[in-house]
Design a protein around this motif. Sequence first.
Motif, PDB file in Angstrom:
ATOM      1  N   LYS A 182       0.656 -21.945-105.726  1.00  0.00           N
ATOM      2  CA  LYS A 182       1.182 -22.934-104.787  1.00  0.00           C
ATOM      3  C   LYS A 182       0.327 -23.082-103.533  1.00  0.00           C
ATOM      4  O   LYS A 182       0.651 -23.911-102.665  1.00  0.00           O
ATOM      5  CB  LYS A 182       2.617 -22.567-104.379  1.00  0.00           C
ATOM      6  CG  LYS A 182       3.603 -22.628-105.535  1.00  0.00           C
ATOM      7  CD  LYS A 182       5.028 -22.390-105.052  1.00  0.00           C
ATOM      8  CE  LYS A 182       6.008 -22.480-106.219  1.00  0.00           C
ATOM      9  NZ  LYS A 182       7.407 -22.275-105.780  1.00  0.00           N
ATOM     10  N   LEU A 185      -1.157 -26.539-103.648  1.00  0.00           N
ATOM     11  CA  LEU A 185      -0.114 -27.506-103.329  1.00  0.00           C
ATOM     12  C   LEU A 185       0.181 -27.517-101.828  1.00  0.00           C
ATOM     13  O   LEU A 185       0.382 -28.577-101.222  1.00  0.00           O
ATOM     14  CB  LEU A 185       1.156 -27.169-104.117  1.00  0.00           C
ATOM     15  CG  LEU A 185       2.342 -28.105-103.902  1.00  0.00           C
ATOM     16  CD1 LEU A 185       2.009 -29.489-104.435  1.00  0.00           C
ATOM     17  CD2 LEU A 185       3.589 -27.558-104.569  1.00  0.00           C
ATOM     18  N   LYS A 186       0.190 -26.348-101.225  1.00  0.00           N
ATOM     19  CA  LYS A 186       0.449 -26.266 -99.777  1.00  0.00           C
ATOM     20  C   LYS A 186      -0.641 -26.984 -98.990  1.00  0.00           C
ATOM     21  O   LYS A 186      -0.347 -27.723 -98.036  1.00  0.00           O
ATOM     22  CB  LYS A 186       0.528 -24.789 -99.378  1.00  0.00           C
ATOM     23  CG  LYS A 186       0.757 -24.579 -97.886  1.00  0.00           C
ATOM     24  CD  LYS A 186       0.770 -23.092 -97.548  1.00  0.00           C
ATOM     25  CE  LYS A 186       0.928 -22.896 -96.041  1.00  0.00           C
ATOM     26  NZ  LYS A 186       0.897 -21.460 -95.678  1.00  0.00           N
ATOM     27  N   CYS A 189      -0.249 -30.720 -99.285  1.00  0.00           N
ATOM     28  CA  CYS A 189       0.848 -31.185 -98.427  1.00  0.00           C
ATOM     29  C   CYS A 189       0.441 -31.204 -96.958  1.00  0.00           C
ATOM     30  O   CYS A 189       0.860 -32.088 -96.193  1.00  0.00           O
ATOM     31  CB  CYS A 189       2.084 -30.298 -98.628  1.00  0.00           C
ATOM     32  SG  CYS A 189       2.816 -30.435-100.268  1.00  0.00           S
ATOM     33  N   GLU A 190      -0.375 -30.250 -96.530  1.00  0.00           N
ATOM     34  CA  GLU A 190      -0.848 -30.249 -95.143  1.00  0.00           C
ATOM     35  C   GLU A 190      -1.784 -31.435 -94.887  1.00  0.00           C
ATOM     36  O   GLU A 190      -1.787 -32.012 -93.793  1.00  0.00           O
ATOM     37  CB  GLU A 190      -1.567 -28.934 -94.845  1.00  0.00           C
ATOM     38  CG  GLU A 190      -0.627 -27.725 -94.801  1.00  0.00           C
ATOM     39  CD  GLU A 190      -1.383 -26.417 -94.584  1.00  0.00           C
ATOM     40  OE1 GLU A 190      -2.632 -26.469 -94.545  1.00  0.00           O
ATOM     41  OE2 GLU A 190      -0.741 -25.358 -94.469  1.00  0.00           O
ATOM     42  N   ASP A 195       6.366 -33.022 -97.463  1.00  0.00           N
ATOM     43  CA  ASP A 195       7.137 -31.789 -97.589  1.00  0.00           C
ATOM     44  C   ASP A 195       6.794 -31.127 -98.928  1.00  0.00           C
ATOM     45  O   ASP A 195       6.822 -31.763 -99.990  1.00  0.00           O
ATOM     46  CB  ASP A 195       8.633 -32.108 -97.517  1.00  0.00           C
ATOM     47  CG  ASP A 195       9.477 -30.841 -97.426  1.00  0.00           C
ATOM     48  OD1 ASP A 195       8.893 -29.738 -97.425  1.00  0.00           O
ATOM     49  OD2 ASP A 195      10.715 -30.954 -97.371  1.00  0.00           O
ATOM     50  N   GLN A 196       6.460 -29.839 -98.876  1.00  0.00           N
ATOM     51  CA  GLN A 196       6.009 -29.141-100.087  1.00  0.00           C
ATOM     52  C   GLN A 196       7.086 -29.136-101.161  1.00  0.00           C
ATOM     53  O   GLN A 196       6.797 -29.322-102.353  1.00  0.00           O
ATOM     54  CB  GLN A 196       5.597 -27.708 -99.733  1.00  0.00           C
ATOM     55  CG  GLN A 196       5.030 -26.924-100.923  1.00  0.00           C
ATOM     56  CD  GLN A 196       4.520 -25.567-100.503  1.00  0.00           C
ATOM     57  OE1 GLN A 196       4.366 -25.299 -99.320  1.00  0.00           O
ATOM     58  NE2 GLN A 196       4.254 -24.714-101.466  1.00  0.00           N
ATOM     59  N   GLU A 200       6.603 -30.661-104.972  1.00  0.00           N
ATOM     60  CA  GLU A 200       6.758 -29.712-106.079  1.00  0.00           C
ATOM     61  C   GLU A 200       7.840 -30.190-107.048  1.00  0.00           C
ATOM     62  O   GLU A 200       7.672 -30.101-108.279  1.00  0.00           O
ATOM     63  CB  GLU A 200       7.122 -28.330-105.520  1.00  0.00           C
ATOM     64  CG  GLU A 200       7.224 -27.242-106.587  1.00  0.00           C
ATOM     65  CD  GLU A 200       7.521 -25.888-105.987  1.00  0.00           C
ATOM     66  OE1 GLU A 200       7.598 -24.911-106.752  1.00  0.00           O
ATOM     67  OE2 GLU A 200       7.665 -25.815-104.745  1.00  0.00           O
TER      68      GLU A 200
END
Length: 901
Positions: A182, A185-186, A189-190, A195-196, A200
């Motif tokens: 993840k 993915l984080k 999102c940044e 929003d993670q 997801e």
Amino acid sequence: MSYVAAVCGKGAEVNQVKEQLLQSNPVLEAFGNAKTVRNDNSSRFGKYMDIEFDFKGDPLGGVISNFLVKKFRILKHPRGERNFHVFYQLLSGASEELLNKLKLERDFSKYNYLSLDSAKVNGVDDAANFRTVRNAMQIVGFMDHEAESVLAVVAAVLKLGNIEFKPESRVNGLDESKIKDKNELKEICELTGIDQSVLERAFSFRTVEAKQEKVSTTLNVAQAYYARDALAKNLYSRLFSWLVNRINESIKAQTKVRKKVMGVLDIYGFEIFEDNSFEQFIINYCNEKLQQIFIELTLKEEQEEYIREDIEWTHIDYFNNAIICDLIENNTNGILAMLDEECLRPGTVTDETFLEKLNQVCATHQHFESRMSKCSRFLNDTSLPHSCFRIQHYAGKVLYQVEGFVDKNNDLLYRDLSQAMWKASHALIKSLFPEGNPAKINLKRPPTAGSQFKASVATLMKNLQTKNPNYIRCIKPNDKKAAHIFTEALVCHQIRYLGLLENVRVRRAGYAFRQAYEPCLERYKMLCKQTWPHWKGPARSGVEVLFNELEIPVEEYSFGRSKIFIRNPRTLFKLEDLRKQRLEDLATLIQKIYRGWKCRTHFLLMKKSQIVIAAWYRRYAQQKRYQQTKSSALVIQSYIRGWKARKILRELKHQKRCKEAVTTIAAYWHGTQARRELRRLKEEARNKHAIAVIWAYWLGSKARRELKRLKEEARRKHAVAVIWAYWLGLKVRREYRKFFRANAGKKIYEFTLQRIVQKYFLEMKNKMPSLSPIDKNWPSRPYLFLDSTHKELKRIFHLWRCKKYRDQFTDQQKLIYEEKLEASELFKDKKALYPSSVGQPFQGAYLEINKNPKYKKLKDAIEEKIIIAEVVNKINRANGKVKFWDYRRPPPRPASFLYFF
């Protein structure tokens, strides 16, 4: 583009437009070009650009249209090729600070979407190209935050390829997918501001809406990878479309003047690879349509024009690819129509069912080949696999792998991902997914990739048919991308499938130039005396006379119904040379006539000016002579008058001086006599007064000596000394009184006192306090003797401002203040709550006392003011005090309320 920029005019605005048009290419090439097996900078998108020019031929702006960027290259590309240039340029040329900001690393091997076998290309500097692209974006008009947003989207696409999924089983037995790591993915999102948890969930679930119902299903690993790749493709393709629109905003023409347009079409060529899929199919379809319009505008249209104009012509056969275009784009049984129908059909849809349908519908078509079709001639063709079909294009036969046709045509992006992208705080990403807005949910299925491309090609064809086309055919000499190598078979193949042989045969047999009679006569009429300057008759007759006069061979031209046809370009060049020479002669004639007219006009103007100047000069000379004579006469007259006046003045002055002398002498004489008489009278008065004073003093001294005989000798001496001093002082004052005015001291005192009082009042004017009656400020007195005056002024001013304040009150306010005064007399210094009630107005007769019969009787009997207090029935011991009020009335407020009548 470089040629157009070089031949156009110059100027600050023109240079800016040319620079923006030129610098739009590096930006689009970075995002739309890639290295292929045959070309290191191959366009992976189609581009049509309209360049607008003014009447001088200077560029005003342009508009770019793009057609189907190959977004499937994001996911996979053949061996030996690269992804789009921008990925490699960003990782090679970006600074460490920018890479850290975008969560990227410089190593290509860290990203699954980038190929490693051809990441570096000989002769290509990706770092330098990245700097060129950033500079080009700045010139085109991209703001810094816009460029950073674009690079953030590119970084997000790169990092999407690194997301991997793992399978998991749920309690109900259904398979679902989970993200392995993840961290990627984080970081995504940044970068995007999503929003993670939202992103997801979008990768793990799919929501299907039907009317008012929503059904949420889990995604297995294969579906999750499909959703990831679909998001990456859509994100990049929409970013590319946004770039084109943003460039159009910068390069569009700002003025609304009449302009001419030149369109430039740069599109991918015909593609035949070892593995050909849906991308090659639609690209080759586009090239079929371009070949069709080429045939119609060059071969077919030209031969039909000869027939319309009654020109003797032998028909030349050529291959018309309209049958191939119909095979692909027919709305009922075309390949694209059947592909869309298969994608929309309910039930199990696969590439095999699509191929089976093709075999049923297109089996009898002469340009369609499939081993599974009903046509038995291909059953034993081992070069044709079972899962493929072959189309005989104008450029040759192409074998297409049917695998992936349905998915690539669907190009479906789950609504959950669109809504997740729309929730991003990244402004650019949010604008790329407007369908994710919950307020604008559209349950209608989006158009397929094939139908979108078909509509774009139709628009392009419609636009091209409105233009006068000029073709530039690019012949590739070899497949090795090397210089000085000529592969004859490859070149002949390209010449054959491009239709150049038929075009050359038509050009050789036909006419090189044609033009309507009116513009032809208008252009060349100066070459014949009979047609110059005006021809009075039909335009065709004028052209015949013109060509006969020039003795052009009859076999070099032909007369059509509305046009003249010239066979050899040398004839046209000859006409242009004669016209150029004639224009020079006419220019010389015009210059000669103009110079003669100009010289005559200048001479007549000089002659007229000379006459006017001479007349004005004669007038000026006469006026000057008259002015001199007039001024001389005036001078002589003034001297004579002055001499006479001075003579009379001297006589008058002598008479006046005589009168003044007599008056002065008489005055002096009378004054002398008066002073003598005054001195005599004063001397007599002084003598008489001195005798009286002396006698009085002597009598006083005698009396005092008699009365004070018993006093001490010392006191007598002191008295004598005082009297003697007084006498001396009196004598001195009498002696010097004649040198001073009698009342000078009094006047000086009064003047000084008046000035002090005046200064006091002027200072008081500037130091006056405010008009508020409660303001107790008053200036201090400057002088002690003005103390009573100062206090009286203070009292008068206070009375005056009180009167001004009272004059502002209405009758109702006066009544209220009178009631306050009565209350003050009753309660001041007698009630603790009285000070807090002073600022509150009385409430009036809310007790309705006027209706009380006892009050009415009392009011009629007494004429004076009546004060009524409320009746007390209950005791409240609050704060150590006793308060009373009536149960039948509302309780009183914190302050006492009285009612005056």
